[in-house]
Structure formats: structure tokens, C-alpha cells
Design a protein around this motif. Structure first.
Motif, PDB file in Angstrom:
ATOM      1  N   GLY A 125       0.814  -1.212   0.000  1.00 35.49           N
ATOM      2  CA  GLY A 125       0.000   0.000   0.000  1.00 35.49           C
ATOM      3  C   GLY A 125       0.843   1.256   0.000  1.00 35.49           C
ATOM      4  O   GLY A 125       0.551   2.225  -0.713  1.00 35.49           O
ATOM      5  N   ALA A 126       1.919   1.264   0.804  1.00 36.89           N
ATOM      6  CA  ALA A 126       2.817   2.412   0.830  1.00 36.89           C
ATOM      7  C   ALA A 126       3.430   2.640  -0.548  1.00 36.89           C
ATOM      8  O   ALA A 126       3.541   3.784  -1.014  1.00 36.89           O
ATOM      9  CB  ALA A 126       3.910   2.200   1.879  1.00 36.89           C
ATOM     10  N   LEU A 127       3.816   1.568  -1.218  1.00 30.43           N
ATOM     11  CA  LEU A 127       4.412   1.669  -2.554  1.00 30.43           C
ATOM     12  C   LEU A 127       3.421   2.256  -3.549  1.00 30.43           C
ATOM     13  O   LEU A 127       3.758   3.170  -4.316  1.00 30.43           O
ATOM     14  CB  LEU A 127       4.873   0.290  -3.017  1.00 30.43           C
ATOM     15  CG  LEU A 127       5.414   0.189  -4.441  1.00 30.43           C
ATOM     16  CD1 LEU A 127       6.688   1.014  -4.598  1.00 30.43           C
ATOM     17  CD2 LEU A 127       5.672  -1.273  -4.816  1.00 30.43           C
ATOM     18  N   VAL A 128       2.191   1.760  -3.556  1.00 32.52           N
ATOM     19  CA  VAL A 128       1.174   2.263  -4.473  1.00 32.52           C
ATOM     20  C   VAL A 128       0.903   3.742  -4.215  1.00 32.52           C
ATOM     21  O   VAL A 128       0.790   4.548  -5.153  1.00 32.52           O
ATOM     22  CB  VAL A 128      -0.134   1.450  -4.341  1.00 32.52           C
ATOM     23  CG1 VAL A 128      -1.264   2.101  -5.149  1.00 32.52           C
ATOM     24  CG2 VAL A 128       0.085   0.021  -4.825  1.00 32.52           C
ATOM     25  N   GLY A 129       0.818   4.124  -2.950  1.00 35.34           N
ATOM     26  CA  GLY A 129       0.549   5.524  -2.616  1.00 35.34           C
ATOM     27  C   GLY A 129       1.642   6.460  -3.081  1.00 35.34           C
ATOM     28  O   GLY A 129       1.370   7.518  -3.657  1.00 35.34           O
ATOM     29  N   VAL A 130       2.896   6.086  -2.860  1.00 33.84           N
ATOM     30  CA  VAL A 130       4.018   6.943  -3.244  1.00 33.84           C
ATOM     31  C   VAL A 130       4.130   7.058  -4.758  1.00 33.84           C
ATOM     32  O   VAL A 130       4.269   8.156  -5.316  1.00 33.84           O
ATOM     33  CB  VAL A 130       5.330   6.414  -2.629  1.00 33.84           C
ATOM     34  CG1 VAL A 130       6.541   7.123  -3.246  1.00 33.84           C
ATOM     35  CG2 VAL A 130       5.324   6.603  -1.117  1.00 33.84           C
ATOM     36  N   VAL A 131       4.060   5.923  -5.459  1.00 29.36           N
ATOM     37  CA  VAL A 131       4.187   5.958  -6.922  1.00 29.36           C
ATOM     38  C   VAL A 131       3.011   6.711  -7.548  1.00 29.36           C
ATOM     39  O   VAL A 131       3.180   7.480  -8.500  1.00 29.36           O
ATOM     40  CB  VAL A 131       4.288   4.528  -7.491  1.00 29.36           C
ATOM     41  CG1 VAL A 131       4.244   4.548  -9.022  1.00 29.36           C
ATOM     42  CG2 VAL A 131       5.585   3.866  -7.028  1.00 29.36           C
ATOM     43  N   GLY A 132       1.808   6.529  -6.992  1.00 25.82           N
ATOM     44  CA  GLY A 132       0.648   7.253  -7.505  1.00 25.82           C
ATOM     45  C   GLY A 132       0.801   8.752  -7.348  1.00 25.82           C
ATOM     46  O   GLY A 132       0.531   9.521  -8.281  1.00 25.82           O
ATOM     47  N   ALA A 133       1.251   9.196  -6.176  1.00 22.53           N
ATOM     48  CA  ALA A 133       1.448  10.633  -5.942  1.00 22.53           C
ATOM     49  C   ALA A 133       2.576  11.182  -6.807  1.00 22.53           C
ATOM     50  O   ALA A 133       2.520  12.334  -7.256  1.00 22.53           O
ATOM     51  CB  ALA A 133       1.731  10.885  -4.466  1.00 22.53           C
ATOM     52  N   MET A 134       3.604  10.380  -7.062  1.00 26.60           N
ATOM     53  CA  MET A 134       4.681  10.800  -7.963  1.00 26.60           C
ATOM     54  C   MET A 134       4.150  11.029  -9.376  1.00 26.60           C
ATOM     55  O   MET A 134       4.522  12.009 -10.039  1.00 26.60           O
ATOM     56  CB  MET A 134       5.790   9.742  -7.993  1.00 26.60           C
ATOM     57  CG  MET A 134       6.648   9.685  -6.750  1.00 26.60           C
ATOM     58  SD  MET A 134       7.768   8.250  -6.741  1.00 26.60           S
ATOM     59  CE  MET A 134       8.673   8.497  -8.265  1.00 26.60           C
ATOM     60  N   ALA A 135       3.288  10.125  -9.845  1.00 27.42           N
ATOM     61  CA  ALA A 135       2.737  10.259 -11.199  1.00 27.42           C
ATOM     62  C   ALA A 135       1.866  11.505 -11.319  1.00 27.42           C
ATOM     63  O   ALA A 135       1.926  12.235 -12.318  1.00 27.42           O
ATOM     64  CB  ALA A 135       1.933   9.012 -11.555  1.00 27.42           C
TER      65      ALA A 135
END
Length: 281
Positions: free
Chosen positions: A230-240
């Protein structure tokens, strides 16, 4: 929201409100114009790839070596003494976070429509940053929900035993929506987004995100690998989403090497002073 508008100062309030809303949406879908966006896109792709690879490896290691042990060490689900943790964990609930950000966006639009000149520009600049926060969480949560449905991992002890490999893909119920953790997606997307805009808040925001992550483990809502994913998805999503804004020159600038940095913007304290002052003619 845009930092400038072409709204006539003497237009009626409803007309100005509609124009503010229209510009706020239009700026998000306009053609990218930043000359360095290709360098930023390459950097985003490279960082996302490395993060995803490292995160996926960590998720697999946790699933194989730690998930079962960790959930067996936690207090039983529904333990009465955990009521403070159950309250705390709601601060990472996507519905609550998105509702607060959505209400803040609406209030910013309503107030900005009654202002003119510098005061309006300042408030609309803050509104653009609220848009970034909202979309960072919303996009990340949307991706997380798709992954939950596709993966169909059972929550801890679903089925009566500590089985970290309890998967029913496309099952679609809450019992099989463990990977990734939605609270971790929300908390880390928000932490990254706020830190991207206001770097001085980084330590506070990531502390908040880690606390939310830990509450999900204590409450036996997720395995350690779930909150990591979940942390990975959140960070990559916010980066995009940050790249999307930067490519349109919204809230962020792109440096020569493709690094995205925040543009100077209004702070909440200054906005309070602006809101108390009279609107410029």
C-alpha cells in the motif's frame, strides 16, 4: 485551481464561481507545455521502476518469512482495549481524507469567487495545491482498489488460520481485499504529496503515515506485506500525479535534470490573513 483567471471583476458572483470552477478543471486537462517534461518523464519512469522492483521484492520476502509470525503476535481482533487504535486508524481512511480535501476545495472556490486581484490569485494558487493533494490520494486509491480486486488476498485469519497465501482473485469482498492496504495507500500518498509541496512537513507527514500503517497491523486488518504494498502504491501514484501537474506548470517546476521541485506558494497562515482582508476592486 488556476492562479489567474480571465473573469471580469464586475461579473456577478454566480458567474465568477462558475468561471473559477471551469478554469480549475480546464487547467488539469490542458496540453502539457513544460519544455523539460520529457526529462521529468524519464526520471519518473526510472524511479517508479526501481521503487516497484524493490517494493515487490520486499513484499515477497515479507509474505514468505514474516507475515505469519507477525499476525500471530498481535492481540486478538476486537480486543476492547484497542479502541484508541481503532479511532486513530480512521485518520487514514480514504473516504475521510478525500472528504476533507474535497470540502477544502469547495470552500476555496466559494471564497475565491468573491475576491479579486492578488487575494484571488493567492487563494487560487493554494487551490491548485489542494487539487494536487486530492488527486494524489484519489488516483492512488483507485489503483489500489483495482489491485485489491485482481489479487483477492484474504485478511489475517480469514478461513480460520494464519495463512498468508490465502488468495481468491476477483472475489471482490472485504474479507479478500487485504493487498494492498487501502489505509497505507491513502496515508503514504498524502504524506508524499504534502511533502512534495511543503518539504518542511516531510518528517511529520511520514510519521503520520507510519503510525497509520502500524494501526492496520495491530488491528489485524492487514499483513505486513499488505501495508508495504500500500505504501508503494501511494508513493508511486502521488509521484505520477506530481508529474502531471509539473508538465502543465501547476504548483511545480522541472529543473534541467528532470527533477521536479515545488513552486513558491501561499502558506495557510498567509491565506487566513488574506481571507480576513477586504477584496481588492
Amino acid at each position: 485551481m488556476p492562479t489567474t483567471t480571465t473573469i471580469a471583476p464586475r461579473a456577478s458572483y454566480p458567474v465568477q464561481l462558475v468561471a473559477v470552477a471551469r478554469h480549475a478543471l480546464a487547467q488539469l486537462v490542458r496540453t502539457p507545455s513544460h519544455s523539460r517534461r520529457a526529462a521529468a518523464a524519464r526520471k519518473l519512469a526510472r524511479h517508479s521502476l526501481w521503487l516497484s522492483a524493490a517494493g515487490a521484492a520486499l513484499v515477497i520476502v515479507l509474505m514468505l518469512a514474516f507475515d505469519r509470525t507477525e499476525i500471530q503476535l498481535m492481540p486478538a481482533r476486537g480486543t476492547p482495549a484497542l479502541w484508541p487504535i481503532r479511532i486513530l486508524t480512521d485518520f487514514g481512511q480514504d473516504e475521510y481524507v478525500l472528504s476533507v480535501l474535497g470540502v477544502a476545495l469547495v470552500i476555496a472556490a466559494l471564497v475565491a469567487a468573491g475576491m479579486h486581484g492578488t487575494r484571488r490569485a493567492l487563494l487560487l494558487g493554494f487551490g491548485t495545491r489542494l487539487q494536487y493533494l486530492f488527486l494524489s490520494v484519489a488516483v492512488s486509491v483507485f489503483v489500489g482498489e483495482i489491485l485489491k480486486y485482481l489479487i483477492g488476498r484474504g485478511r489475517p485469519f480469514v478461513g480460520g488460520k494464519a495463512d498468508p497465501f490465502n488468495f481468491i482473485p476477483f472475489e471482490g469482498t472485504g474479507a479478500y481485499a487485504s493487498l494492498p492496504s487501502g489505509h497505507a495507500v491513502t496515508a503514504f500518498a498524502l504524506a508524499f504529496a504534502v511533502s512534495a509541496l511543503w518539504p518542511r512537513l516531510r518528517m511529520f507527514m511520514y510519521t503520520y503515515a507510519i503510525v497509520i500503517l502500524l494501526t492496520r497491523l495491530v488491528l489485524l486488518a492487514h499483513h505486513p506485506s499488505d501495508v508495504t504494498a500500500g505504501a508503494l502504491v501511494g508513493v508511486v501514484g502521488a509521484m505520477a500525479v506530481r508529474y502531471w501537474f509539473a508538465a502543465r506548470r501547476l504548483a511545480f517546476a522541472i529543473q534541467a535534470d528532470g527533477t521536479i521541485v515545488p513552486l513558491p506558494g501561499p502558506l495557510p497562515g498567509r491565506l487566513k490573513r488574506v481571507a480576513r482582508g477586504p477584496s481588492a476592486p
